[in-house]
Write a protein that holds these residues in place. Sequence first.
Motif, mmCIF file in Angstrom:
data_model
loop_
_atom_site.group_PDB
_atom_site.id
_atom_site.type_symbol
_atom_site.label_atom_id
_atom_site.label_comp_id
_atom_site.label_asym_id
_atom_site.label_seq_id
_atom_site.Cartn_x
_atom_site.Cartn_y
_atom_site.Cartn_z
ATOM 1 N N ALA A 55 7.910 9.644 8.532
ATOM 2 C CA ALA A 55 8.600 10.933 8.317
ATOM 3 C C ALA A 55 9.146 11.156 6.780
ATOM 4 O O ALA A 55 9.635 9.985 6.255
ATOM 5 C CB ALA A 55 9.531 11.096 9.330
ATOM 6 N N MET A 56 9.084 12.453 6.256
ATOM 7 C CA MET A 56 9.535 12.611 5.006
ATOM 8 C C MET A 56 11.064 13.055 5.144
ATOM 9 O O MET A 56 11.178 13.950 5.989
ATOM 10 C CB MET A 56 8.956 13.720 4.233
ATOM 11 N N SER A 57 11.924 12.555 4.321
ATOM 12 C CA SER A 57 13.334 13.025 4.300
ATOM 13 C C SER A 57 13.411 14.323 3.343
ATOM 14 O O SER A 57 13.223 14.394 2.216
ATOM 15 C CB SER A 57 14.167 11.986 3.865
ATOM 16 N N MET B 286 7.955 20.304 -5.485
ATOM 17 C CA MET B 286 8.263 18.862 -5.205
ATOM 18 C C MET B 286 6.972 18.304 -5.264
ATOM 19 O O MET B 286 6.033 18.252 -4.310
ATOM 20 C CB MET B 286 8.803 18.407 -3.783
ATOM 21 N N ASN B 287 6.902 17.275 -6.157
ATOM 22 C CA ASN B 287 5.371 16.599 -6.354
ATOM 23 C C ASN B 287 5.626 15.201 -5.692
ATOM 24 O O ASN B 287 6.434 14.153 -6.159
ATOM 25 C CB ASN B 287 5.387 16.440 -7.934
ATOM 26 N N VAL B 288 4.721 14.750 -4.663
ATOM 27 C CA VAL B 288 4.817 13.638 -4.109
ATOM 28 C C VAL B 288 3.520 12.600 -4.571
ATOM 29 O O VAL B 288 2.491 13.101 -4.519
ATOM 30 C CB VAL B 288 4.701 13.912 -2.641
ATOM 31 N N GLY C 234 9.746 14.829 -8.929
ATOM 32 C CA GLY C 234 8.807 14.017 -7.995
ATOM 33 C C GLY C 234 9.211 13.037 -7.180
ATOM 34 O O GLY C 234 10.436 12.610 -7.158
ATOM 35 N N THR C 235 8.680 12.475 -6.299
ATOM 36 C CA THR C 235 9.049 11.333 -5.217
ATOM 37 C C THR C 235 7.944 10.417 -4.663
ATOM 38 O O THR C 235 6.664 10.919 -4.899
ATOM 39 C CB THR C 235 9.956 11.812 -4.262
ATOM 40 N N TYR C 236 8.232 9.318 -4.363
ATOM 41 C CA TYR C 236 7.275 8.557 -3.688
ATOM 42 C C TYR C 236 7.445 8.771 -2.060
ATOM 43 O O TYR C 236 8.340 9.138 -1.479
ATOM 44 C CB TYR C 236 7.505 7.046 -3.672
ATOM 45 N N GLN C 237 6.119 8.811 -1.237
ATOM 46 C CA GLN C 237 6.135 9.067 0.209
ATOM 47 C C GLN C 237 5.157 8.403 0.771
ATOM 48 O O GLN C 237 3.904 8.450 0.095
ATOM 49 C CB GLN C 237 6.109 10.579 0.470
ATOM 50 N N ASN C 238 5.357 7.678 1.971
ATOM 51 C CA ASN C 238 4.331 7.168 2.906
ATOM 52 C C ASN C 238 3.919 8.348 4.009
ATOM 53 O O ASN C 238 5.032 8.310 4.757
ATOM 54 C CB ASN C 238 4.613 5.784 3.386
#
Length: 233
Positions: A131-133, A101-103, A123-127
Amino acid sequence: MDSCLTPLPEVSNIKEISGGQLAKWPERLTAVPPRISSGTVDLITPEIFLESSEMWKKRVDYYKRFDHQLAQRGRYRNLLDMNAFLGGFAAALVDDPVWVMNVVPAETEINTLGVIYERGLIGTYQNWCEAMSTYPRTYDFIHADSVFSLYKDRCEMEYILLEMDRILRPQGSVIIREDVDILMKVKRITDGMQWRSVVVDHEKGPHQREKILHAVKQYWTAPDPEQTQESKS
């Protein structure tokens, strides 16, 4: 919903492919993505993309010298790259039976998620201050390249490390790349989290300020309260 959608570029004739022609798999993984060749990704040129791909091949080979679980085929299944940039880490593992999984952190200056998709990766976006889902999976391995530098003035590194600990399976491992000053602060916290860790020199040698922290999350439980009371009495 219109503001959430990115329209495809306009084309001049019916035979032209909007957004550019994608290569077939597996060439798609290493070919320069149309977004980069067309110049629509700020500050990323085809030369930078190709140099990044070669660099990550060398870095992953170096990782496997000290992370023997990463080198062992089939030992890991689910991998997480917390700051994937162009997806070079995942691309370098294409011959291994793993899923990455590429963030792309929401705070990064260059949005490269489209490049990751055009390479055929996920991939996905994440702050990372939040917390990450991760449902329904946890991860066997986490890679963090310059994540703590990126969030240095945004949130405490303890919050990020605790989230990493939550989504990492027992006996899973972590590789963190950072400036040595930041990395030693990270190591002090991970030691208190019962991670077994060691600092490794940069692949170019010991004179580089950037170092690598290799850590393994230990399987441990709190002692039985009755046994603790008996030992005190």
